[in-house]
Enzyme design. Sequence first.
Site, short mmCIF file in Angstrom:
data_model
loop_
_atom_site.label_atom_id
_atom_site.label_comp_id
_atom_site.label_asym_id
_atom_site.label_seq_id
_atom_site.Cartn_x
_atom_site.Cartn_y
_atom_site.Cartn_z
CG HIS A 266 51.95 70.91 41.36
ND1 HIS A 266 52.10 72.00 40.53
CD2 HIS A 266 50.69 70.45 41.16
CE1 HIS A 266 50.97 72.17 39.86
NE2 HIS A 266 50.10 71.25 40.22
CG ASP A 322 46.14 64.37 41.63
OD1 ASP A 322 44.93 64.65 41.58
OD2 ASP A 322 46.93 64.55 40.69
N1 COA Z 1 58.60 61.09 44.03
C1 COA Z 1 59.94 61.02 44.18
N2 COA Z 1 60.80 61.97 43.77
C2 COA Z 1 60.26 63.07 43.22
C3 COA Z 1 58.89 63.21 43.03
C4 COA Z 1 58.04 62.17 43.47
N3 COA Z 1 56.72 62.24 43.31
N4 COA Z 1 58.64 64.39 42.43
C5 COA Z 1 59.83 64.98 42.24
N5 COA Z 1 60.82 64.17 42.72
C6 COA Z 1 62.26 64.44 42.71
C7 COA Z 1 62.82 64.27 41.31
O1 COA Z 1 63.24 62.93 41.11
C8 COA Z 1 63.97 65.24 41.33
O2 COA Z 1 65.02 64.64 42.07
P1 COA Z 1 66.56 64.92 41.65
O3 COA Z 1 66.74 66.40 41.76
O4 COA Z 1 67.35 64.15 42.66
O5 COA Z 1 66.70 64.41 40.25
C9 COA Z 1 63.44 66.39 42.17
O6 COA Z 1 62.44 65.81 43.01
C10 COA Z 1 62.83 67.52 41.36
O7 COA Z 1 61.78 66.97 40.60
P2 COA Z 1 61.40 67.40 39.13
O8 COA Z 1 61.13 66.17 38.32
O9 COA Z 1 62.36 68.40 38.60
O10 COA Z 1 60.04 68.14 39.39
P3 COA Z 1 59.05 68.52 38.27
O11 COA Z 1 58.52 69.83 38.64
O12 COA Z 1 59.62 68.38 36.93
O13 COA Z 1 57.93 67.36 38.38
C11 COA Z 1 55.93 66.23 38.79
C12 COA Z 1 56.68 67.56 38.88
C13 COA Z 1 54.48 66.45 39.18
C14 COA Z 1 55.95 65.70 37.32
C15 COA Z 1 56.59 65.21 39.70
O14 COA Z 1 56.67 65.73 41.00
C16 COA Z 1 55.87 63.87 39.73
O15 COA Z 1 56.09 63.02 38.85
N6 COA Z 1 55.01 63.62 40.76
C17 COA Z 1 54.26 62.39 40.87
C18 COA Z 1 53.05 62.37 39.96
C19 COA Z 1 51.91 63.22 40.48
O16 COA Z 1 51.53 63.13 41.64
N7 COA Z 1 51.33 64.02 39.58
C20 COA Z 1 50.22 64.89 39.90
C21 COA Z 1 50.61 66.31 39.78
S1 COA Z 1 49.28 67.35 40.31
#
Ligand code: COA
Length: 388
Positions: A266, A322
């Site tokens: 998140h 979620d």
């Molecule tokens: N599965 C696998 N790896 C994940 C992940 C996930 N769901 N969420 C984050 N990561 C990893 C990223 O690949 C990144 O790895 P790296 O540092 O090796 O490149 C690291 O964790 C940091 O993630 P980041 O993308 O910077 O976090 P964010 O704050 O930008 O993204 C989300 C947040 C929600 C977009 C992301 O966690 C995601 O796509 N989650 C899945 C979708 C979801 O459940 N959405 C509902 C949100 S309420």
Amino acid sequence: MSEFLPGLEGVAATQSAISYIDGDKGLLSYRGYSIETLAKHSTFEETTLLLLQGELPTTTELAEFTTQLRGQYRIKYHIREMMRHFPSTGHPMDMLQTAVSSLGMFYPGNECLTSSDSCQDLNYVRNMTVNIIASMAPLVAMWEHMRRGYDPINPREDLSVAENLLYMFSGKEPDPLMAKIMDVCLILHAEHTLNASTFSALVSGSTLATPYSVISGAIGTLSGPLHGGANSRVVDMLKEIGSADKAEKWIDNALANKQVIWGMGHREYKVKDPRATILHQLVAELIEDRGSSLDTTFETAMRVEEICADRLGHKGVYPNVDFYSGILYAEMGIPADQFTALFAVARSAGWLAHWREQISDNRIYRPTQIYIGSGERDYIPAEERSRN
Ligand code: COA
């Protein structure tokens, strides 16, 4: 010159007294009450009033509000007729956005909004809020029957919003544990500071558009895959994994292929989302109560959480709201494409609280932009233009 920050990340676009998040500590509170406290002691109706008016209601205030809400569960015949003409393939979020915007024609009222630059009339705010919140869940449940060619089930005024929602979906007396879980899900999804849909509600509210326009705009914003909707993907993922013993291999393979694990991570929380912790407890309660009659996805989900804590915990990636909500909704017999519509039912409370906050001390949103287009140019007649 203004600095451009894509997505307004980190920009304070408003001041609000409605909710607070501490993403490092995993805290979420509405009006100063922790989400854990509200999930344990409150109801969706009471939480809605708290969000809207800033204080927990007295018994009399809550009873009045509940009676008003229940008295408006019934959807006008003309709206039902209009819905009959929607295509059966229409997405529930498109249906909801269209139906809510149509409420503005069936229940007009913008007197408070046209009289001055802001609106302090609490009766007006209350009437609009009751009307919209009372209609949302019935519209979603009605559509479930209508899109399959059946008449909708009439609402029951003796039931809470959560109970009536389950009743109108199934036509059966709501199961008390499931109704409690639905009520908690509505509380957990009711508000979450200034996300995209809430921001859209503020922007349209600031033009003194009617609350029906404000909420239908917010529903449209929530419908995008980057906002609502990861919970149905969680259910698909758990089904694809198949069983708890296959989870480890599946996750390792997904991570090796750089796939996201749905329901994990998140932007705001760097520890487990407090709403996921509450839902996890409800899942455990349900397992205790129902035992082996539950779908295997529950066991698979718990195992996926364990494995992800080991593989992704160091990156601050833990279950979000979620992760467990989808499997709970699926267990209630709600189809996956309705999950985001349920989110909208709950979030209407937060949107309306922000709308009230905005219109009580209004200033129209008018941000600036940094122009990156061409300088002044001469007009060339069409016949003299060429691309080379
Ligand atoms: N599965 C696998 N790896 C994940 C992940 C996930 N769901 N969420 C984050 N990561 C990893 C990223 O690949 C990144 O790895 P790296 O540092 O090796 O490149 C690291 O964790 C940091 O993630 P980041 O993308 O910077 O976090 P964010 O704050 O930008 O993204 C989300 C947040 C929600 C977009 C992301 O966690 C995601 O796509 N989650 C899945 C979708 C979801 O459940 N959405 C509902 C949100 S309420």
